[in-house]
Scaffold this active site. Structure first.
Site, PDB file in Angstrom:
ATOM      1  N   HIS A 131       3.064   4.704   0.710  1.00  0.00           N
ATOM      2  CA  HIS A 131       3.056   3.245   0.808  1.00  0.00           C
ATOM      3  C   HIS A 131       4.336   2.609   0.263  1.00  0.00           C
ATOM      4  O   HIS A 131       4.758   1.555   0.749  1.00  0.00           O
ATOM      5  CB  HIS A 131       1.844   2.698   0.048  1.00  0.00           C
ATOM      6  CG  HIS A 131       1.582   1.245   0.287  1.00  0.00           C
ATOM      7  ND1 HIS A 131       1.176   0.745   1.508  1.00  0.00           N
ATOM      8  CD2 HIS A 131       1.668   0.158  -0.540  1.00  0.00           C
ATOM      9  CE1 HIS A 131       1.018  -0.572   1.430  1.00  0.00           C
ATOM     10  NE2 HIS A 131       1.319  -0.954   0.206  1.00  0.00           N
TER      11      HIS A 131
ATOM     12  N   GLU B 210      -0.003   7.604   4.130  1.00  0.00           N
ATOM     13  CA  GLU B 210      -0.952   6.510   3.945  1.00  0.00           C
ATOM     14  C   GLU B 210      -2.290   6.785   4.632  1.00  0.00           C
ATOM     15  O   GLU B 210      -3.240   6.023   4.468  1.00  0.00           O
ATOM     16  CB  GLU B 210      -0.339   5.200   4.449  1.00  0.00           C
ATOM     17  CG  GLU B 210       0.815   4.734   3.594  1.00  0.00           C
ATOM     18  CD  GLU B 210       1.308   3.355   3.962  1.00  0.00           C
ATOM     19  OE1 GLU B 210       0.811   2.372   3.365  1.00  0.00           O
ATOM     20  OE2 GLU B 210       2.172   3.255   4.845  1.00  0.00           O
TER      21      GLU B 210
ATOM     22  N   SER C 264       3.313  -4.365   3.207  1.00  0.00           N
ATOM     23  CA  SER C 264       2.109  -4.415   2.383  1.00  0.00           C
ATOM     24  C   SER C 264       1.462  -5.803   2.498  1.00  0.00           C
ATOM     25  O   SER C 264       1.114  -6.222   3.592  1.00  0.00           O
ATOM     26  CB  SER C 264       2.460  -4.050   0.936  1.00  0.00           C
ATOM     27  OG  SER C 264       1.287  -3.792   0.185  1.00  0.00           O
TER      28      SER C 264
END
Length: 274
Positions: A256, A218, A156
């Protein structure tokens, strides 16, 4: 009959230790270190520097500890894992926003889902200097490290930082693992840094391995996390003749956050298998 409980004790992760380290810039980090393997290979231990250690250090240590038992099957051998985290039980503390991001004006930031202001940001350069100039020397004083087999892993915003390190200091690591990188957060900065990186390859030899990984789900992310990572992998794959090797991996059925355990397992094998 109720079973009796005579002894309760705190559970620790085998073969690990923790220490607190204050950077020259005054920032405090909780550094977790695992030495997995009784003695180093002749060239020294490969080392993985893992961001967001509060969330995934234990996951990575166990992945290496289990797989290193059968290196002939898994390709995973002895290694040192260095987790960089913070003095809190929270898996993703606000301080990571500062360490993993580049300076950007408030108008360029994506809106926060809860409507609140984002934590302070813009400290990526200082954080990279901390890793290079303070953390690495400390680790190398304590362990015999193979400097040709150093890896950085982030997810991330941590994946965004991995790309920042790759493009601005490609010789810092041999292997770069960026999971679900938040390219949208500092997209213009990353694109500019990528162009400079490509330009320097015209007159500089390099040997890096890059894993860009995302969860299949995602694709639905409004920030185009999946598409940004895939498009970056396609651009970087054209640089194979210049010493850049890239792998793109999509994990089926993962989003995610749920992608993390799968990412860690793949990162371990990508980093430690020759």
């Amino acid at each position: 009959m109720t079973a009796s409980i005579n002894d309760r004790r705190e559970v620790t992760i085998p073969l690990t230790e923790q220490r607190v380290m204050r950077s020259r810039a005054g920032n405090e980090y909780q550094i977790s270190v695992a030495k997995l393997g009784e003695k180093p290979p002749p060239s020294g231990y490969p080392v993985i520097y893992l961001l967001d250690a509060n969330a995934v250090f234990g996951t990575m240590v166990e992945a290496v500890r289990v797989q290193a038992r059968r290196p002939e099957k898994t390709g995973v051998g002895p290694a040192v894992i260095v987790g960089i985290g913070y003095r809190t039980a929270e898996p993703f503390p606000p301080a990571r926003h500062y360490d993993f991001t580049m300076p950007v004006s408030a108008t360029e930031l994506p809106p926060r889902p809860d409507g609140k202001a984002w934590p302070e940001h813009g400290g990526a350069e200082a954080f990279l200097n901390f890793i290079e100039e303070e953390l690495k020397p400390m680790i190398e004083r304590e362990f015999k490290i193979d400097r040709t087999r150093q890896t950085i892993v982030g997810h991330s915003l941590g994946g965004l930082f991995v790309l920042h390190a790759l493009f601005n200091k490609p010789g810092a690591f041999r292997t770069y693992v960026a999971g679900s990188p938040s390219i949208h957060w500092n997209k213009q900065h990353i694109l500019d840094a990528e162009r400079k990186f490509v330009s320097r390859l015209e007159h500089e030899n390099i040997d890096v391995r890059i894993l860009l990984a995302v969860g299949e789900l995602e694709k639905r992310h409004k920030s185009r996390v999946h598409d940004n990572a895939r498009e970056l992998s396609e651009r970087l794959s054209t640089l194979a003749s210049r010493g850049v090797r890239v792998e793109f991996k999509e994990f089926e059925g993962e989003d995610h956050v749920s992608v993390l355990p799968a990412l860690i397992s793949r990162a371990v094998r990508f980093a430690l298998s020759r």
